[in-house]
Write a protein that holds these residues in place. Sequence first.
Motif, PDB file in Angstrom:
ATOM      1  N   GLN A   1       0.682  -1.324   0.135  1.00  0.00           N
ATOM      2  CA  GLN A   1       0.115   0.037  -0.281  1.00  0.00           C
ATOM      3  C   GLN A   1       0.926   1.206   0.317  1.00  0.00           C
ATOM      4  N   LEU A   2       0.507   2.411  -0.897  1.00  0.00           N
ATOM      5  CA  LEU A   2       0.982   3.521  -1.127  1.00  0.00           C
ATOM      6  C   LEU A   2       0.249   4.795  -0.344  1.00  0.00           C
ATOM      7  N   VAL A   3       0.302   6.234   0.660  1.00  0.00           N
ATOM      8  CA  VAL A   3      -0.409   6.755   0.965  1.00  0.00           C
ATOM      9  C   VAL A   3       1.222   7.380   1.002  1.00  0.00           C
ATOM     10  N   LEU A   4       0.618   9.154   0.780  1.00  0.00           N
ATOM     11  CA  LEU A   4       1.393   9.997   1.237  1.00  0.00           C
ATOM     12  C   LEU A   4       0.717  11.159   2.049  1.00  0.00           C
ATOM     13  N   SER A   5       1.717  11.786   2.870  1.00  0.00           N
ATOM     14  CA  SER A   5       1.572  12.490   3.746  1.00  0.00           C
ATOM     15  C   SER A   5       2.544  13.901   3.025  1.00  0.00           C
ATOM     16  N   PHE A   6       1.842  14.867   3.016  1.00  0.00           N
ATOM     17  CA  PHE A   6       2.527  16.242   2.472  1.00  0.00           C
ATOM     18  C   PHE A   6       1.723  17.074   3.477  1.00  0.00           C
ATOM     19  N   THR A   7       2.979  18.350   3.239  1.00  0.00           N
ATOM     20  CA  THR A   7       2.618  19.242   4.199  1.00  0.00           C
ATOM     21  C   THR A   7       2.496  20.462   3.067  1.00  0.00           C
ATOM     22  N   ALA A   8       2.407  21.529   2.976  1.00  0.00           N
ATOM     23  CA  ALA A   8       2.488  22.664   1.689  1.00  0.00           C
ATOM     24  C   ALA A   8       2.196  23.822   2.731  1.00  0.00           C
ATOM     25  N   GLY A   9       3.105  25.157   2.380  1.00  0.00           N
ATOM     26  CA  GLY A   9       2.863  27.062   3.248  1.00  0.00           C
ATOM     27  C   GLY A   9       1.582  26.948   2.761  1.00  0.00           C
ATOM     28  N   ALA A  10       0.605  27.298   1.225  1.00  0.00           N
ATOM     29  CA  ALA A  10      -0.257  27.806   0.971  1.00  0.00           C
ATOM     30  C   ALA A  10      -1.285  26.283   2.002  1.00  0.00           C
ATOM     31  N   PRO A  11      -2.558  27.330   2.265  1.00  0.00           N
ATOM     32  CA  PRO A  11      -3.773  26.984   2.304  1.00  0.00           C
ATOM     33  C   PRO A  11      -4.615  25.597   2.405  1.00  0.00           C
ATOM     34  N   GLU A  12      -4.918  25.285   2.563  1.00  0.00           N
ATOM     35  CA  GLU A  12      -5.553  23.782   1.687  1.00  0.00           C
ATOM     36  C   GLU A  12      -6.816  24.329   0.525  1.00  0.00           C
ATOM     37  N   GLU A  13      -7.387  26.035   1.786  1.00  0.00           N
ATOM     38  CA  GLU A  13      -8.524  26.155   0.810  1.00  0.00           C
ATOM     39  C   GLU A  13      -7.478  26.849  -1.153  1.00  0.00           C
ATOM     40  N   MET A  14      -6.532  27.580  -0.792  1.00  0.00           N
ATOM     41  CA  MET A  14      -6.419  27.749  -2.003  1.00  0.00           C
ATOM     42  C   MET A  14      -5.831  26.632  -3.451  1.00  0.00           C
ATOM     43  N   TYR A  15      -6.135  25.332  -2.590  1.00  0.00           N
ATOM     44  CA  TYR A  15      -6.311  23.798  -4.028  1.00  0.00           C
ATOM     45  C   TYR A  15      -7.614  24.324  -4.587  1.00  0.00           C
ATOM     46  N   SER A  16      -7.889  24.891  -5.354  1.00  0.00           N
ATOM     47  CA  SER A  16      -9.673  25.077  -5.786  1.00  0.00           C
ATOM     48  C   SER A  16      -9.152  25.251  -7.493  1.00  0.00           C
ATOM     49  N   PRO A  17      -9.826  25.000  -7.903  1.00  0.00           N
ATOM     50  CA  PRO A  17      -9.736  25.071  -9.701  1.00  0.00           C
ATOM     51  C   PRO A  17     -10.301  27.076  -9.375  1.00  0.00           C
ATOM     52  N   GLU A  18     -11.163  27.267  -8.363  1.00  0.00           N
ATOM     53  CA  GLU A  18     -11.575  29.245  -8.007  1.00  0.00           C
ATOM     54  C   GLU A  18     -10.679  29.196  -7.562  1.00  0.00           C
ATOM     55  N   GLY A  19      -9.345  28.534  -6.772  1.00  0.00           N
ATOM     56  CA  GLY A  19      -8.555  29.890  -6.204  1.00  0.00           C
ATOM     57  C   GLY A  19      -7.248  29.804  -6.949  1.00  0.00           C
ATOM     58  N   PRO A  20      -5.973  30.628  -5.616  1.00  0.00           N
ATOM     59  CA  PRO A  20      -4.925  31.177  -6.905  1.00  0.00           C
ATOM     60  C   PRO A  20      -4.242  29.821  -6.863  1.00  0.00           C
ATOM     61  N   GLN A  21      -4.026  28.661  -6.596  1.00  0.00           N
ATOM     62  CA  GLN A  21      -3.107  27.241  -7.351  1.00  0.00           C
ATOM     63  C   GLN A  21      -4.050  27.226  -8.089  1.00  0.00           C
ATOM     64  N   GLN A  22      -5.542  27.344  -8.596  1.00  0.00           N
ATOM     65  CA  GLN A  22      -6.186  27.040  -9.464  1.00  0.00           C
ATOM     66  C   GLN A  22      -6.679  25.086 -10.053  1.00  0.00           C
ATOM     67  N   HIS A  23      -6.007  24.444  -9.135  1.00  0.00           N
ATOM     68  CA  HIS A  23      -6.506  23.102  -9.268  1.00  0.00           C
ATOM     69  C   HIS A  23      -6.236  23.079  -7.779  1.00  0.00           C
ATOM     70  N   SER A  24      -6.961  21.578  -8.076  1.00  0.00           N
ATOM     71  CA  SER A  24      -7.358  20.782  -6.535  1.00  0.00           C
ATOM     72  C   SER A  24      -5.989  20.550  -6.040  1.00  0.00           C
ATOM     73  N   ILE A  25      -6.406  19.710  -4.903  1.00  0.00           N
ATOM     74  CA  ILE A  25      -4.116  18.829  -4.729  1.00  0.00           C
ATOM     75  C   ILE A  25      -4.587  17.889  -4.942  1.00  0.00           C
ATOM     76  N   ASP A  26      -5.851  17.273  -5.372  1.00  0.00           N
ATOM     77  CA  ASP A  26      -5.916  15.854  -6.173  1.00  0.00           C
ATOM     78  C   ASP A  26      -5.092  15.580  -7.310  1.00  0.00           C
ATOM     79  N   ASP A  27      -5.502  16.941  -8.112  1.00  0.00           N
ATOM     80  CA  ASP A  27      -4.954  17.488  -9.417  1.00  0.00           C
ATOM     81  C   ASP A  27      -3.170  17.254  -9.006  1.00  0.00           C
ATOM     82  N   PHE A  28      -2.701  17.506  -8.680  1.00  0.00           N
ATOM     83  CA  PHE A  28      -1.139  17.167  -7.813  1.00  0.00           C
ATOM     84  C   PHE A  28      -0.712  15.728  -7.743  1.00  0.00           C
ATOM     85  N   LEU A  29      -1.999  15.314  -7.984  1.00  0.00           N
ATOM     86  CA  LEU A  29      -1.184  13.783  -7.582  1.00  0.00           C
ATOM     87  C   LEU A  29      -1.287  12.691  -8.459  1.00  0.00           C
TER      88      LEU A  29
END
Length: 192
Positions: A108-136
């Motif tokens: 089994q593979l599990v990712l455990s990761f952190t980011a400087g940007a808050p979670e809510e910034m990771y959305s199509p409408e947010g500054p990151q323009q993608h959900s965190i899932d898109d980067f995985l």
Amino acid sequence: MIKLDIMKKILIVSGHPDLNDSFANKTILEEVHKLLPEAEIAYLDKLYPDFQIDVQKEQERLLRADIIVLQYPLFWYTAPSLLHRWIEKTFTHGFSHGKTGDKLKGKQLVLSFTAGAPEEMYSPEGPQQHSIDDFLTPYRQMAHLCQLQWSGYVFSGGLSYASRHDEKELARMKEKSIRHAQLLVEKLKGME
């Protein structure tokens, strides 16, 4: 008949390039070690500061594990180069994939990761323009190629390196990092 409760072997690969210069990932790993002392933690920054990965040793670690956790800070929307190097060197054709590469099958593979940007910034409408899932996507595909079971992730945002000199922010980040570790341990224990 006696039923033996056999615990799965957990390997946590710390991919931070300099854990001494980390706050969140260092706190997470310290807390995980307290809560799950039987897990093996491979600190890549201490083992391979020169990026010269001992492939045989790392493949042996992988063979012993039932659950593989990649612990890292998000750098430019992916894992740091040290963790990428570890994957490139250890996940080799004939070992992890290819006609005879089935050594990771079923683990089994599990990712455990952190980011400087808050979670809510990771959305199509947010500054990151993608959900965190898109980067995985590359990690999910790696799991598929290597016949690993994709078992999801634990993600905490808002853990900015730049905030570590602000006492109030430091206290908030410590609490959030400890909570991240608790969630990871809960997830891992639920997989056994």
